[in-house]
Design a protein around this motif. Structure first.
Motif, PDB file in Angstrom:
ATOM      1  N   ASP A   1       0.474  -1.177  -0.501  1.00  0.00           N
ATOM      2  CA  ASP A   1      -0.618   0.068   0.585  1.00  0.00           C
ATOM      3  C   ASP A   1       0.981   1.273  -0.027  1.00  0.00           C
ATOM      4  O   ASP A   1       0.532   2.174  -0.490  1.00  0.00           O
ATOM      5  CB  ASP A   1      -0.622  -0.250   1.222  1.00  0.00           C
ATOM      6  N   SER A   2       2.073   1.201   1.101  1.00  0.00           N
ATOM      7  CA  SER A   2       3.143   2.171   0.816  1.00  0.00           C
ATOM      8  C   SER A   2       3.264   2.860  -0.590  1.00  0.00           C
ATOM      9  O   SER A   2       3.622   3.738  -1.136  1.00  0.00           O
ATOM     10  CB  SER A   2       3.593   2.178   2.607  1.00  0.00           C
ATOM     11  N   THR A   3       3.409   1.332  -0.530  1.00  0.00           N
ATOM     12  CA  THR A   3       5.006   1.644  -2.634  1.00  0.00           C
ATOM     13  C   THR A   3       3.388   1.956  -3.654  1.00  0.00           C
ATOM     14  O   THR A   3       4.123   2.793  -4.449  1.00  0.00           O
ATOM     15  CB  THR A   3       5.341   0.361  -3.005  1.00  0.00           C
ATOM     16  N   ASN A   4       2.182   1.364  -3.835  1.00  0.00           N
ATOM     17  CA  ASN A   4       1.640   2.367  -4.409  1.00  0.00           C
ATOM     18  C   ASN A   4       0.948   4.000  -4.323  1.00  0.00           C
ATOM     19  O   ASN A   4       1.254   4.644  -5.258  1.00  0.00           O
ATOM     20  CB  ASN A   4      -0.067   1.014  -4.775  1.00  0.00           C
ATOM     21  N   GLY A   5       1.381   3.608  -2.356  1.00  0.00           N
ATOM     22  CA  GLY A   5       0.726   5.475  -2.853  1.00  0.00           C
ATOM     23  C   GLY A   5       2.540   6.250  -3.406  1.00  0.00           C
ATOM     24  O   GLY A   5       1.867   7.439  -3.603  1.00  0.00           O
ATOM     25  N   TYR A   6       3.236   6.092  -2.778  1.00  0.00           N
ATOM     26  CA  TYR A   6       4.792   6.919  -3.481  1.00  0.00           C
ATOM     27  C   TYR A   6       4.233   6.764  -4.745  1.00  0.00           C
ATOM     28  O   TYR A   6       4.452   7.643  -5.233  1.00  0.00           O
ATOM     29  CB  TYR A   6       6.302   5.859  -2.690  1.00  0.00           C
TER      30      TYR A   6
ATOM     31  N   LEU B   1       3.553   9.319 -10.082  1.00  0.00           N
ATOM     32  CA  LEU B   1       2.681   9.816 -10.957  1.00  0.00           C
ATOM     33  C   LEU B   1       2.214  11.113 -11.459  1.00  0.00           C
ATOM     34  O   LEU B   1       1.857  11.377 -11.582  1.00  0.00           O
ATOM     35  CB  LEU B   1       1.671   8.356 -11.695  1.00  0.00           C
ATOM     36  N   ASN B   2       1.010  11.221 -10.333  1.00  0.00           N
ATOM     37  CA  ASN B   2       0.709  12.116 -10.203  1.00  0.00           C
ATOM     38  C   ASN B   2       1.611  14.107 -10.264  1.00  0.00           C
ATOM     39  O   ASN B   2       1.459  14.843 -11.028  1.00  0.00           O
ATOM     40  CB  ASN B   2      -0.144  12.876  -8.888  1.00  0.00           C
ATOM     41  N   PHE B   3       2.954  13.944  -9.316  1.00  0.00           N
ATOM     42  CA  PHE B   3       3.458  14.799  -9.903  1.00  0.00           C
ATOM     43  C   PHE B   3       4.156  14.616 -10.833  1.00  0.00           C
ATOM     44  O   PHE B   3       4.103  16.315 -11.837  1.00  0.00           O
ATOM     45  CB  PHE B   3       4.840  14.653  -9.035  1.00  0.00           C
TER      46      PHE B   3
ATOM     47  N   LEU C   1       2.434  13.649 -14.448  1.00  0.00           N
ATOM     48  CA  LEU C   1       1.205  14.315 -14.938  1.00  0.00           C
ATOM     49  C   LEU C   1       1.319  16.000 -14.531  1.00  0.00           C
ATOM     50  O   LEU C   1       0.670  16.827 -15.006  1.00  0.00           O
ATOM     51  CB  LEU C   1       0.150  13.461 -14.218  1.00  0.00           C
ATOM     52  N   ASP C   2       1.401  15.847 -13.119  1.00  0.00           N
ATOM     53  CA  ASP C   2       0.865  17.471 -12.801  1.00  0.00           C
ATOM     54  C   ASP C   2       2.106  18.360 -13.703  1.00  0.00           C
ATOM     55  O   ASP C   2       1.834  19.254 -14.409  1.00  0.00           O
ATOM     56  CB  ASP C   2       1.002  17.737 -11.203  1.00  0.00           C
ATOM     57  N   SER C   3       3.035  18.359 -13.654  1.00  0.00           N
ATOM     58  CA  SER C   3       4.640  18.791 -14.393  1.00  0.00           C
ATOM     59  C   SER C   3       4.308  19.014 -15.606  1.00  0.00           C
ATOM     60  O   SER C   3       4.395  19.898 -15.891  1.00  0.00           O
ATOM     61  CB  SER C   3       5.812  18.077 -14.046  1.00  0.00           C
ATOM     62  N   ALA C   4       4.054  18.130 -16.206  1.00  0.00           N
ATOM     63  CA  ALA C   4       3.983  17.834 -18.046  1.00  0.00           C
ATOM     64  C   ALA C   4       2.942  18.571 -18.245  1.00  0.00           C
ATOM     65  O   ALA C   4       3.479  19.354 -18.934  1.00  0.00           O
ATOM     66  CB  ALA C   4       3.377  16.413 -18.029  1.00  0.00           C
ATOM     67  N   GLU C   5       2.083  18.714 -17.542  1.00  0.00           N
ATOM     68  CA  GLU C   5       0.131  19.890 -17.363  1.00  0.00           C
ATOM     69  C   GLU C   5       0.838  21.101 -17.695  1.00  0.00           C
ATOM     70  O   GLU C   5       0.329  21.581 -18.718  1.00  0.00           O
ATOM     71  CB  GLU C   5      -0.674  19.591 -17.326  1.00  0.00           C
ATOM     72  N   LYS C   6       1.943  21.244 -16.663  1.00  0.00           N
ATOM     73  CA  LYS C   6       2.097  22.223 -16.355  1.00  0.00           C
ATOM     74  C   LYS C   6       2.985  22.957 -17.393  1.00  0.00           C
ATOM     75  O   LYS C   6       2.930  23.802 -17.945  1.00  0.00           O
ATOM     76  CB  LYS C   6       2.592  22.724 -15.052  1.00  0.00           C
ATOM     77  N   ALA C   7       3.673  21.960 -17.891  1.00  0.00           N
ATOM     78  CA  ALA C   7       4.761  22.607 -19.079  1.00  0.00           C
ATOM     79  C   ALA C   7       3.890  22.768 -20.427  1.00  0.00           C
ATOM     80  O   ALA C   7       4.233  23.624 -20.795  1.00  0.00           O
ATOM     81  CB  ALA C   7       5.391  21.571 -19.399  1.00  0.00           C
ATOM     82  N   ARG C   8       2.525  22.381 -20.286  1.00  0.00           N
ATOM     83  CA  ARG C   8       2.101  21.973 -21.762  1.00  0.00           C
ATOM     84  C   ARG C   8       0.947  23.701 -21.687  1.00  0.00           C
ATOM     85  O   ARG C   8       0.886  24.277 -22.595  1.00  0.00           O
ATOM     86  CB  ARG C   8       0.866  20.718 -21.704  1.00  0.00           C
ATOM     87  N   ASN C   9       0.376  23.611 -20.770  1.00  0.00           N
ATOM     88  CA  ASN C   9       0.192  25.063 -20.520  1.00  0.00           C
ATOM     89  C   ASN C   9       1.138  26.344 -20.829  1.00  0.00           C
ATOM     90  O   ASN C   9       0.682  26.962 -21.336  1.00  0.00           O
ATOM     91  CB  ASN C   9      -0.939  24.851 -18.771  1.00  0.00           C
ATOM     92  N   ASP C  10       2.692  26.138 -20.017  1.00  0.00           N
ATOM     93  CA  ASP C  10       3.053  27.769 -20.962  1.00  0.00           C
ATOM     94  C   ASP C  10       4.051  27.256 -21.646  1.00  0.00           C
ATOM     95  O   ASP C  10       3.703  28.693 -21.844  1.00  0.00           O
ATOM     96  CB  ASP C  10       4.331  26.786 -19.513  1.00  0.00           C
TER      97      ASP C  10
END
Length: 144
Positions: free
Chosen positions: A8-13, A18-20, A22-31
């Motif tokens: 569970d903790s590995t899956n959480g990490y 993955l969220n980090f 995806l968020d970084s890719a979305e921010k780069a795309r928006n920029d």
């Protein structure tokens, strides 16, 4: 039960990582989209300024009025307008000269050779007195 907790903790990490990403890719795309939109907006303004000056110059509006009108409409500095006006005048006379030669029966190849042989573009940029001949391309041809 400890094994399950480790998974569970590995899956959480992994999920957080993955969220980090995806968020970084979305921010780069928006920029990048914002950068492209700003460039398009600025290019559009530049074209508008050039077209305004070109239209006024084509209509034989005097230089001071062109500068004043452009400054009032586009809110830019006079020295910037003056630089653009000089470029517009040069392009205008080159177009007029090209049109004159074409209407005299010259094909594109002959016109290009005339421009190259006589260093027309260089002379137009170096001799401001040629700009006064915008309405007399026949005389300009003789001077070149």
């Amino acid at each position: 039960m400890k094994k399950n907790n480790g998974i569970d903790s590995t899956n959480g990490y992994l999920k957080d990582g993955l969220n980090f990403i995806l968020d970084s890719a979305e921010k780069a795309r928006n920029d990048k989209i914002k950068e492209i939109e700003e460039k398009g907006y600025n290019d559009g303004i530049e074209v508008g300024i050039i077209n305004t000056i070109f239209a006024l110059y084509s209509a034989n509006v005097n230089d001071e009025d062109i500068i004043q009108i452009t400054r009032e409409v586009w809110k830019i500095e006079e020295n910037e307008i003056e630089d653009i006006l000089v470029e517009v005048k040069q392009k205008f006379i080159l177009r007029k000269l090209r049109r004159y030669l074409k209407l005299q029966g010259n094909d594109e190849n002959s016109i290009r050779k005339f421009f190259d042989k006589n260093k027309v573009i260089i002379k137009i940029k170096q001799k401001p007195e040629y700009l006064r001949l915008k309405d007399d391309p026949e005389r300009l041809v003789k001077l070149l």
